[in-house]
Design a protein around this motif. Structure first.
Motif, PDB file in Angstrom:
ATOM      1  N   LYS A  56       0.728  -1.144   0.127  1.00  0.00           N
ATOM      2  CA  LYS A  56      -0.178  -0.222   0.007  1.00  0.00           C
ATOM      3  C   LYS A  56       0.911   1.247  -0.032  1.00  0.00           C
ATOM      4  N   SER A  57       0.252   2.160  -0.652  1.00  0.00           N
ATOM      5  CA  SER A  57       1.183   3.530  -1.143  1.00  0.00           C
ATOM      6  C   SER A  57       0.996   4.493  -0.037  1.00  0.00           C
ATOM      7  N   GLY A  58       0.029   4.791   0.572  1.00  0.00           N
ATOM      8  CA  GLY A  58      -0.536   5.817   1.491  1.00  0.00           C
ATOM      9  C   GLY A  58      -0.837   7.337   0.717  1.00  0.00           C
ATOM     10  N   PHE A  59      -0.917   6.895  -0.545  1.00  0.00           N
ATOM     11  CA  PHE A  59      -1.346   8.166  -1.312  1.00  0.00           C
ATOM     12  C   PHE A  59      -3.045   8.208  -1.323  1.00  0.00           C
ATOM     13  N   GLU A  60      -3.470   9.689  -1.228  1.00  0.00           N
ATOM     14  CA  GLU A  60      -4.914   9.675  -1.120  1.00  0.00           C
ATOM     15  C   GLU A  60      -5.628   9.574  -2.730  1.00  0.00           C
ATOM     16  N   ARG A  61      -6.962   9.460  -2.598  1.00  0.00           N
ATOM     17  CA  ARG A  61      -7.728   9.469  -3.918  1.00  0.00           C
ATOM     18  C   ARG A  61      -7.900  10.950  -4.072  1.00  0.00           C
ATOM     19  N   PRO A  62      -8.034  11.143  -5.601  1.00  0.00           N
ATOM     20  CA  PRO A  62      -8.412  12.567  -5.999  1.00  0.00           C
ATOM     21  C   PRO A  62      -9.719  13.167  -5.763  1.00  0.00           C
ATOM     22  N   GLY A  63      -9.746  14.485  -5.494  1.00  0.00           N
ATOM     23  CA  GLY A  63     -11.035  14.960  -5.181  1.00  0.00           C
ATOM     24  C   GLY A  63     -11.853  15.152  -6.410  1.00  0.00           C
ATOM     25  N   ASP A  64     -12.980  15.886  -5.855  1.00  0.00           N
ATOM     26  CA  ASP A  64     -13.861  16.342  -7.105  1.00  0.00           C
ATOM     27  C   ASP A  64     -13.434  17.407  -8.047  1.00  0.00           C
ATOM     28  N   GLN A  65     -14.035  17.571  -9.149  1.00  0.00           N
ATOM     29  CA  GLN A  65     -13.653  18.793 -10.095  1.00  0.00           C
ATOM     30  C   GLN A  65     -14.239  19.904  -9.504  1.00  0.00           C
ATOM     31  N   GLU A  66     -13.598  21.333  -9.641  1.00  0.00           N
ATOM     32  CA  GLU A  66     -14.371  22.394  -9.223  1.00  0.00           C
ATOM     33  C   GLU A  66     -15.231  22.877 -10.388  1.00  0.00           C
ATOM     34  N   PHE A  67     -15.848  23.708 -10.133  1.00  0.00           N
ATOM     35  CA  PHE A  67     -16.611  24.539 -11.397  1.00  0.00           C
ATOM     36  C   PHE A  67     -15.820  25.872 -11.432  1.00  0.00           C
ATOM     37  N   GLU A  68     -15.600  26.242 -12.515  1.00  0.00           N
ATOM     38  CA  GLU A  68     -14.574  27.475 -13.144  1.00  0.00           C
ATOM     39  C   GLU A  68     -15.838  28.380 -13.558  1.00  0.00           C
ATOM     40  N   ASP A  69     -16.205  29.404 -12.956  1.00  0.00           N
ATOM     41  CA  ASP A  69     -17.396  30.440 -13.362  1.00  0.00           C
ATOM     42  C   ASP A  69     -16.541  31.326 -14.213  1.00  0.00           C
ATOM     43  N   TYR A  70     -16.381  31.571 -15.729  1.00  0.00           N
ATOM     44  CA  TYR A  70     -15.734  32.589 -16.377  1.00  0.00           C
ATOM     45  C   TYR A  70     -16.470  33.765 -16.535  1.00  0.00           C
ATOM     46  N   SER A  71     -17.980  33.502 -16.129  1.00  0.00           N
ATOM     47  CA  SER A  71     -18.601  34.627 -16.196  1.00  0.00           C
ATOM     48  C   SER A  71     -18.625  35.712 -15.109  1.00  0.00           C
ATOM     49  N   GLN A  72     -17.713  35.124 -13.867  1.00  0.00           N
ATOM     50  CA  GLN A  72     -17.148  36.051 -13.040  1.00  0.00           C
ATOM     51  C   GLN A  72     -15.833  36.587 -13.079  1.00  0.00           C
ATOM     52  N   GLY A  73     -15.085  36.338 -14.374  1.00  0.00           N
ATOM     53  CA  GLY A  73     -13.814  37.162 -14.518  1.00  0.00           C
ATOM     54  C   GLY A  73     -12.771  36.239 -14.261  1.00  0.00           C
ATOM     55  N   ILE A  74     -13.093  35.066 -13.911  1.00  0.00           N
ATOM     56  CA  ILE A  74     -11.882  34.035 -13.550  1.00  0.00           C
ATOM     57  C   ILE A  74     -11.199  33.426 -15.025  1.00  0.00           C
TER      58      ILE A  74
END
Length: 483
Positions: free
Chosen positions: A214-232
């Motif tokens: 066993k490696s001890g690494f964590e599983r990846p988290g969820d994708q985040e929403f990137e709202d381009y309408s807010q200027g990001i």
């Protein structure tokens, strides 16, 4: 593997069988035909069935991986389209405003510009909704993949291997019965084989393999929403948000390419997948280990699977080729690194104890020679005493170095009492008590209350009567239960 890389073997039944077989190997030809008919043919047929079953499970894993990869591509396409359409909508809105303020523009031009801006805004909003929908779909499928599909496949593979082990154990038992009938002179050896085969524990064997790798690494988290309408904009969001955005984040800085567990070809060199880019953070002041590991591909968890996969699914076999072995075992996964460091510490401690005992014996002999010159010259022991002292100093430095590395690797340190006979002079005690941050010192004969038992890494968390808590080496204390 070399003998020093071979972990302490837990398959004692298998070793017992090999030892017993060695005693009568010369007589094997006498019953070869009988063994071939009653054991080998049956085991060969069973092995072919297991291979086919294993191939089916790997195919299921590959299909699940391909489905997740396809969903991620759709997500990436919708995100890029949302970004493009929103920027065009912003430009159209600016153009409409500019046309409206232009005194030379006709009413038709103004209406046309506004109509175009509204159409672009509507298109951008549709793209935004589509991106949100695709994101939700991908997160759901990713969670299903890592928390349901793959664990289920791994459980099936574990069950398959347990059945293989049990079948092999049954073969050993049948083998010994055959030998008993034709070779009474080695009956004692055969009885030992029967006993060893009966004592095979497939659960323990498979859990040992899991614990070992066993490696001890964590599983990846969820994708985040990137709202381009807010200027990001996309570039800033990719670099500023801490939550991983997809499987490509498993590769650290290499975000221009995707990585999947069951791809046909590896797209990355082994140098891009070094388990640690820098040493883990040291223990916090309160003694609780909180190492932060970079998310790597699950190559460590899948190494046994990939050994049997054909060359067309060779990505993980390629990734694990020729790792750079370091003295502090930083090339190993977190869990394996802690085990190897703890093992090294125990070896050094034994060597140091041996040198301490030898030093005491030489000092006693020197004292005897000084009191009774007729028994020997005390000066003749000077070189041996000097060499022993140098060895002790070197071992103390080594001990301190590996204790530091173990703490950096996130070592975890129940009622306990310090063992007074670990080392027998002040110098050796000093070496053992140079503990690192997150641990507490202890005195000979001191009684401590257990907070957290040893998890297998050689450290136990304890508490003093005054409330102080920290980790101490388990090997230096004895445990007793309060009545």
């Amino acid at each position: 593997r070399s003998s020093k890389d071979e972990p302490e073997c837990s398959y004692q039944s298998f070793l017992d069988i090999l030892n017993e077989m060695n005693d009568y190997a010369g007589q094997r030809e006498l019953i070869a035909e009988n063994l071939m008919m009653n054991i080998c043919i049956d085991l060969t047929k069973y092995l072919q069935e297991l291979k086919q079953e294993r191939k089916t499970y790997l195919t299921e894993a590959k299909k699940a991986q391909q489905s997740l990869e396809s969903t991620y591509k759709q997500l990436d396409t919708s995100k890029k389209r949302f970004e493009r359409e929103w920027r065009e909508a912003e430009r159209a809105a600016q153009n409409a405003e500019k046309t409206d303020q232009d005194i030379n523009a006709t009413k038709a031009d103004v209406e046309k510009a506004k109509l175009h801006a509204n159409m672009k805004a509507h298109t951008a909003e549709d793209c935004k909704n589509d991106y949100a929908s695709q994101l939700q779909k991908y997160n759901k499928e990713q969670s299903q993949f890592y928390f349901n599909d793959m664990p289920d496949i791994f459980n099936k593979l574990q069950d398959l291997d347990e059945r293989r082990i049990r079948k092999l154990a049954q073969g050993y038992i049948l083998f010994s019965d055959t030998e008993k009938h034709v070779m009474p002179i080695i009956g004692k050896c055969l009885e030992g084989i029967t006993k060893a085969g009966t004592n095979v524990n497939e659960k323990n064997d498979t859990m040992f393999v899991i614990e070992q790798n066993k490696s001890g690494f964590e599983r990846p988290g969820d994708q985040e929403f990137e709202d381009y309408s807010q200027g990001i904009n996309r570039a800033s969001s990719d670099s500023s948000l801490g939550t991983p955005k997809g499987p490509m984040d498993l590769l650290g800085k290499n975000k221009s390419k995707n990585f999947w567990l069951f791809t046909r070809k590896s797209k990355f060199s082994s140098s891009m997948l070094t388990p640690f880019s820098s040493p883990p953070d040291p223990l916090p002041s309160n003694g609780s280990p909180s190492p932060k590991f970079s998310r790597e591909p699950l190559s460590y968890c899948l190494k046994e699977i990939n050994k049997t996969v054909k060359p067309r699914i060779s990505s993980f076999r390629t990734l694990r080729r020729s790792p750079t072995v370091t003295e502090d075992f930083a090339h190993l996964p977190p869990e394996q690194r802690r085990k190897r460091l703890q093992q090294k510490l125990e070896e050094i401690s034994k060597d140091l104890q041996k040198e301490v005992d030898q030093s005491e014996a030489l000092e006693k002999m020197k004292d005897v020679y000084e009191k009774n010159p007729q028994m020997g010259d005390p000066a003749s022991l000077a070189s041996q005493i000097s060499q022993t002292s140098l060895k002790m100093e070197r071992l103390k430095v080594e001990l301190n170095k590996y204790e530091t590395w173990l703490a950096e690797a996130g070592a975890r340190g129940d009622t306990l009492r310090y063992k007074p006979n670990v080392f027998n002079n002040n110098g050796a005690h000093d070496a053992l008590r140079s503990f690192v941050e997150g641990t507490i010192s202890m005195q000979e004969g001191e009684v401590l209350a257990v907070v957290e038992e040893d998890k297998g890494d050689g450290w136990t968390r304890v508490r003093r009567n005054n409330g102080d808590e920290g980790y101490i080496p388990t090997s230096y204390v004895s445990i007793r239960l309060n009545k």
